[in-house]
Design an enzyme around this catalytic site. Sequence first.
Site, PDB file in Angstrom:
ATOM      1  N   PRO A   2       0.807  -1.157  -0.278  1.00  0.00           N
ATOM      2  CA  PRO A   2       0.191  -0.080  -0.155  1.00  0.00           C
ATOM      3  C   PRO A   2       0.841   1.224  -0.054  1.00  0.00           C
ATOM      4  CG  PRO A   2      -0.854  -1.622   1.701  1.00  0.00           C
ATOM      5  CD  PRO A   2       0.524  -2.146   1.142  1.00  0.00           C
ATOM      6  N   GLU A   3       0.561   2.230  -0.775  1.00  0.00           N
ATOM      7  CA  GLU A   3       1.086   3.643  -0.980  1.00  0.00           C
ATOM      8  C   GLU A   3       0.205   4.639  -0.661  1.00  0.00           C
ATOM      9  OE1 GLU A   3       3.577   4.253  -4.311  1.00  0.00           O
ATOM     10  OE2 GLU A   3       4.155   1.944  -4.616  1.00  0.00           O
ATOM     11  N   HIS A  93      -6.655 -14.043   8.441  1.00  0.00           N
ATOM     12  CA  HIS A  93      -5.444 -13.513   8.666  1.00  0.00           C
ATOM     13  C   HIS A  93      -5.683 -12.110   9.545  1.00  0.00           C
ATOM     14  CE1 HIS A  93      -4.124 -15.525   4.907  1.00  0.00           C
ATOM     15  NE2 HIS A  93      -3.462 -15.959   5.757  1.00  0.00           N
ATOM     16  N   ARG A 112       0.937 -11.125   5.793  1.00  0.00           N
ATOM     17  CA  ARG A 112       2.329 -11.192   6.305  1.00  0.00           C
ATOM     18  C   ARG A 112       2.574 -10.769   7.798  1.00  0.00           C
ATOM     19  NH1 ARG A 112       6.196  -9.954   1.331  1.00  0.00           N
ATOM     20  NH2 ARG A 112       7.516 -10.470   2.959  1.00  0.00           N
ATOM     21  N   ARG A 155      19.135  19.217  -3.163  1.00  0.00           N
ATOM     22  CA  ARG A 155      19.329  17.901  -3.247  1.00  0.00           C
ATOM     23  C   ARG A 155      20.045  17.269  -4.319  1.00  0.00           C
ATOM     24  NH1 ARG A 155      15.914  15.470   1.017  1.00  0.00           N
ATOM     25  NH2 ARG A 155      14.425  17.366   1.983  1.00  0.00           N
TER      26      ARG A 155
END
Length: 267
Positions: A2-3, A93, A112, A155
């Site tokens: 997930p983002e 789960h 997981r 940067r």
Amino acid sequence: MPELPDVEAVVQRIRPHVVGRKILEVEVLSPRTVRHPAPALFARLLSNKKVQAIRRRGKYIVFEIDDGRILVIHLRMTGDLVVESRGTRVDPHTRLTFLLEGGKELRFVDARRLGHAHLLHPEEINLLKGFSTLGPEPLASEFTLAAFRRRLRGRKGMLKSLLLRQDFIAGLGNIYADEVLFQAGLSPMRRVEELRPQEEKALFEAIRRCLREAVRNLLRRGEPGGELIPVREEDAPCPRCGTPLEMRRVSGRSSYYCPRCQPLPAR
Ligand SMILES: [Zn+2]
């Protein structure tokens, strides 16, 4: 994994079921999912408390509890939050369940078991490594082109590496960073310090557009028109020009790009 868009979609989906409701009871099915405080105390402290608000910060989900604490959940690789009616089949789960007043249950499902939950006072937020150093929210109205340019100053290094840094911008991960770079026509190996003003603008616009569209599409999933991001693979044709995509590892992550649409400037 997930983002930002995935986490935002989860927040928007569960918000109407959770905000303003009291948590009657918490069941910790996987003690290691609860990182702070101890699982039994976690369950006790949350019982009979109301959720006042829920928001996303980077890839974290933050529940504001009416005793002043915050419940912070990170989904990591496989986590998801779902709302179901009490008594319905529980996914094997499932790691945490929060019984809500009204008969629904908020369930944290995580195959997981890498996701985690913290119940904290706001001043304890430093216990959550990475949270207090999160960069700006790319979809917030304060995140303007001028603000983005200020963050880019000084940067150095490869563009893809910078986009993955949560202290630069909150919420981008590998998949959406690749998509942003594709939409901006920039190589993942492009040097940040060599970006031209037009390219900075293209990058900024691609970040906003890509994330906004992704949230919209995710919320429409299962309905016509809810198409998701194309999965990129090495040698698969570029969706724009058909050139076989290439893969390079940048910061340890596989980066797929089109050598024609995302060229590196000639040296
Ligand atoms: Zn191409």
